[in-house]
Design a protein around this motif. Structure first.
Motif, PDB file in Angstrom:
ATOM      1  N   TRP A 146      40.381  41.806  31.156  1.00 51.53           N
ATOM      2  CA  TRP A 146      39.504  42.138  30.027  1.00 51.53           C
ATOM      3  C   TRP A 146      38.833  40.869  29.489  1.00 51.53           C
ATOM      4  N   GLN A 147      39.619  39.814  29.318  1.00 53.26           N
ATOM      5  CA  GLN A 147      39.081  38.603  28.719  1.00 53.26           C
ATOM      6  C   GLN A 147      38.040  37.933  29.610  1.00 53.26           C
ATOM      7  N   ARG A 168      27.743  44.059  38.045  1.00 51.79           N
ATOM      8  CA  ARG A 168      28.534  43.929  39.281  1.00 51.79           C
ATOM      9  C   ARG A 168      29.629  42.870  39.109  1.00 51.79           C
ATOM     10  N   VAL A 169      29.285  41.773  38.454  1.00 53.01           N
ATOM     11  CA  VAL A 169      30.267  40.718  38.174  1.00 53.01           C
ATOM     12  C   VAL A 169      31.403  41.286  37.326  1.00 53.01           C
ATOM     13  N   ILE A 170      31.065  41.989  36.275  1.00 51.30           N
ATOM     14  CA  ILE A 170      32.082  42.545  35.377  1.00 51.30           C
ATOM     15  C   ILE A 170      32.959  43.538  36.132  1.00 51.30           C
ATOM     16  N   ALA A 171      32.355  44.367  36.958  1.00 50.86           N
ATOM     17  CA  ALA A 171      33.146  45.320  37.748  1.00 50.86           C
ATOM     18  C   ALA A 171      34.108  44.588  38.680  1.00 50.86           C
ATOM     19  N   MET A 172      33.655  43.502  39.316  1.00 47.36           N
ATOM     20  CA  MET A 172      34.546  42.711  40.180  1.00 47.36           C
ATOM     21  C   MET A 172      35.724  42.171  39.386  1.00 47.36           C
ATOM     22  N   LEU A 173      35.435  41.648  38.209  1.00 43.20           N
ATOM     23  CA  LEU A 173      36.487  41.052  37.396  1.00 43.20           C
ATOM     24  C   LEU A 173      37.493  42.093  36.913  1.00 43.20           C
ATOM     25  N   LEU A 174      37.028  43.302  36.685  1.00 41.32           N
ATOM     26  CA  LEU A 174      37.940  44.352  36.231  1.00 41.32           C
ATOM     27  C   LEU A 174      38.869  44.843  37.339  1.00 41.32           C
ATOM     28  N   VAL A 175      38.447  44.724  38.600  1.00 37.60           N
ATOM     29  CA  VAL A 175      39.306  45.197  39.698  1.00 37.60           C
ATOM     30  C   VAL A 175      40.059  44.063  40.402  1.00 37.60           C
ATOM     31  N   HIS A 176      39.713  42.825  40.130  1.00 38.22           N
ATOM     32  CA  HIS A 176      40.188  41.719  40.967  1.00 38.22           C
ATOM     33  C   HIS A 176      41.699  41.514  40.981  1.00 38.22           C
ATOM     34  N   GLN A 226      33.873  56.440  44.703  1.00 43.07           N
ATOM     35  CA  GLN A 226      34.501  55.413  43.874  1.00 43.07           C
ATOM     36  C   GLN A 226      35.517  54.590  44.654  1.00 43.07           C
ATOM     37  N   ARG A 227      36.300  55.245  45.487  1.00 41.13           N
ATOM     38  CA  ARG A 227      37.320  54.560  46.289  1.00 41.13           C
ATOM     39  C   ARG A 227      36.697  53.397  47.062  1.00 41.13           C
ATOM     40  N   SER A 228      35.667  53.682  47.818  1.00 39.99           N
ATOM     41  CA  SER A 228      35.015  52.654  48.643  1.00 39.99           C
ATOM     42  C   SER A 228      34.284  51.625  47.799  1.00 39.99           C
ATOM     43  N   ALA A 229      33.688  52.067  46.701  1.00 41.44           N
ATOM     44  CA  ALA A 229      32.937  51.138  45.843  1.00 41.44           C
ATOM     45  C   ALA A 229      33.867  50.102  45.218  1.00 41.44           C
ATOM     46  N   PHE A 230      35.025  50.537  44.707  1.00 42.69           N
ATOM     47  CA  PHE A 230      35.957  49.587  44.106  1.00 42.69           C
ATOM     48  C   PHE A 230      36.534  48.636  45.150  1.00 42.69           C
ATOM     49  N   LEU A 231      36.853  49.158  46.321  1.00 38.29           N
ATOM     50  CA  LEU A 231      37.379  48.289  47.374  1.00 38.29           C
ATOM     51  C   LEU A 231      36.324  47.271  47.802  1.00 38.29           C
ATOM     52  N   ALA A 232      35.078  47.707  47.898  1.00 37.02           N
ATOM     53  CA  ALA A 232      33.993  46.788  48.273  1.00 37.02           C
ATOM     54  C   ALA A 232      33.837  45.674  47.238  1.00 37.02           C
ATOM     55  N   LEU A 233      33.976  45.991  45.971  1.00 40.76           N
ATOM     56  CA  LEU A 233      33.898  44.961  44.920  1.00 40.76           C
ATOM     57  C   LEU A 233      35.045  43.967  45.065  1.00 40.76           C
ATOM     58  N   TRP A 234      36.252  44.484  45.314  1.00 41.37           N
ATOM     59  CA  TRP A 234      37.408  43.602  45.469  1.00 41.37           C
ATOM     60  C   TRP A 234      37.212  42.669  46.670  1.00 41.37           C
ATOM     61  N   ILE A 235      36.735  43.227  47.770  1.00 42.86           N
ATOM     62  CA  ILE A 235      36.506  42.427  48.981  1.00 42.86           C
ATOM     63  C   ILE A 235      35.392  41.409  48.751  1.00 42.86           C
ATOM     64  N   GLU A 236      34.325  41.822  48.090  1.00 43.66           N
ATOM     65  CA  GLU A 236      33.214  40.896  47.824  1.00 43.66           C
ATOM     66  C   GLU A 236      33.691  39.690  47.030  1.00 43.66           C
ATOM     67  N   LEU A 237      34.492  39.920  46.011  1.00 46.72           N
ATOM     68  CA  LEU A 237      35.011  38.791  45.234  1.00 46.72           C
ATOM     69  C   LEU A 237      35.930  37.928  46.094  1.00 46.72           C
ATOM     70  N   ASP A 238      36.777  38.559  46.875  1.00 48.28           N
ATOM     71  CA  ASP A 238      37.702  37.825  47.725  1.00 48.28           C
ATOM     72  C   ASP A 238      36.963  36.956  48.743  1.00 48.28           C
ATOM     73  N   ALA A 294      26.217  35.459  45.098  1.00 47.95           N
ATOM     74  CA  ALA A 294      26.064  34.769  43.802  1.00 47.95           C
ATOM     75  C   ALA A 294      26.952  35.423  42.750  1.00 47.95           C
ATOM     76  N   GLU A 295      27.042  36.752  42.796  1.00 50.46           N
ATOM     77  CA  GLU A 295      27.891  37.455  41.837  1.00 50.46           C
ATOM     78  C   GLU A 295      29.359  37.083  42.031  1.00 50.46           C
ATOM     79  N   ALA A 296      29.808  37.028  43.262  1.00 50.08           N
ATOM     80  CA  ALA A 296      31.203  36.671  43.531  1.00 50.08           C
ATOM     81  C   ALA A 296      31.487  35.238  43.097  1.00 50.08           C
ATOM     82  N   ARG A 297      30.571  34.322  43.359  1.00 48.04           N
ATOM     83  CA  ARG A 297      30.784  32.923  42.960  1.00 48.04           C
ATOM     84  C   ARG A 297      30.844  32.794  41.436  1.00 48.04           C
ATOM     85  N   PHE A 298      29.967  33.526  40.736  1.00 52.18           N
ATOM     86  CA  PHE A 298      29.994  33.493  39.276  1.00 52.18           C
ATOM     87  C   PHE A 298      31.303  34.103  38.761  1.00 52.18           C
ATOM     88  N   ALA A 299      31.699  35.231  39.326  1.00 53.60           N
ATOM     89  CA  ALA A 299      32.956  35.871  38.928  1.00 53.60           C
ATOM     90  C   ALA A 299      34.149  34.949  39.191  1.00 53.60           C
TER      91      ALA A 299
END
Length: 193
Positions: A37-38, A58-66, A104-116, A121-126
Motif C-alpha cells: 500500500w505504501q 500499471r505501475v501501481i497495479a504491479m506494486l500491489l501484486v508484487h 484477471q488471472r492472466s493480467a495479474f500474473l503478467a504484471l507480476w512477471i513484468e516487474l520481476d 519503464a513501468e517496471a523500472r520505476f516500480a
C-alpha cells in the motif's frame, strides 16, 4: 463473484508475513500488505518525477501484486543470500492468481512477471519505488533495520542505488545524499558482507 471473494480472502494472509523493518513509531515489524500500500502511494506521489509517458496505473497495479508470493515463500531479507525464494514466490502467485477468473488471472500474473523481469519503464520505476521505501523508513528510523541486521552503507548503496537510479534518478539523488548523512551519523551495521 465468489472467485474474487476467495482471492481477496487468500491475499489477506499477506498481513501475517513479517518484514525486517518497523513502521514509524511502532515496536512491531511491518507486513508486506502495508508495504505494498505504501509503495503504491509513493509511486503516485512521485508521478512528477516518473519517466515521460509512463503508465502510472500499471505501475501501481504491479506494486500491489508484487509481494503476493510472500504468502507462501515468506519475506526474504533484501540483504540475505539468494535462497531460491523467487521460484517459491512464482509458484505462490500462480496458485493464488488461479483463484481468479480470466482475464484477471492472466493480467495479474503478467504484471507480476513484468516487474520481476524489470525490462519496461513501468517496471523500472516500480522497482525504484519498491527499493526506496525500506531505505526511507530506515532513514526515518535512524537505521533500525540496518543496525539490527549488520547492513553496511556500502551494501545499501550497492544494492538499492542502481535500481533506484535507473527507475527514478531524482529519487536516487535525494536518497544518496541522505545515506551519506546516515553514514556520518553511524546508522549502519558494523559487519561487512
Amino acid at each position: 463473484m465468489q472467485q474474487v471473494v476467495d482471492f481477496i480472502l487468500e491475499i489477506d494472509k499477506l498481513k501475517r508475513v513479517t518484514r525486517k523493518i518497523r513502521p514509524l513509531g511502532l515496536d512491531r515489524y511491518e507486513n508486506p500488505a502495508e508495504h505494498s500500500w505504501q509503495i503504491a502511494m509513493l509511486a503516485s506521489s512521485l508521478a512528477p518525477h516518473a519517466p515521460p509517458s509512463i503508465d502510472l496505473s500499471r505501475v501501481i497495479a504491479m506494486l500491489l501484486v508484487h509481494d503476493i508470493g510472500e504468502i507462501d515463500a515468506g519475506d526474504t531479507f533484501f540483504f540475505a543470500e539468494d535462497s531460491g525464494a523467487k521460484s517459491k514466490e512464482r509458484a505462490c502467485v500462480e496458485r493464488i492468481f488461479a483463484l481468479l477468473p480470466e482475464p484477471q488471472r492472466s493480467a495479474f500474473l503478467a504484471l507480476w512477471i513484468e516487474l520481476d523481469e524489470n525490462e519496461t519503464a513501468e517496471a523500472r520505476f516500480a522497482h525504484a519505488v519498491d527499493r526506496a521505501m525500506p531505505v526511507l523508513l530506515n532513514l526515518a528510523n535512524h537505521g533500525q533495520s540496518w543496525r539490527e541486521n549488520g547492513v553496511s552503507h556500502a551494501q545499501v548503496v550497492g544494492r538499492v542505488g542502481p535500481p533506484i537510479r535507473a527507475g527514478c534518478p531524482a529519487l536516487w539523488a535525494h536518497i544518496e545524499a541522505r545515506l551519506d548523512e546516515a553514514l556520518r551519523d553511524g546508522w549502519f551495521g558494523t559487519r561487512e558482507r
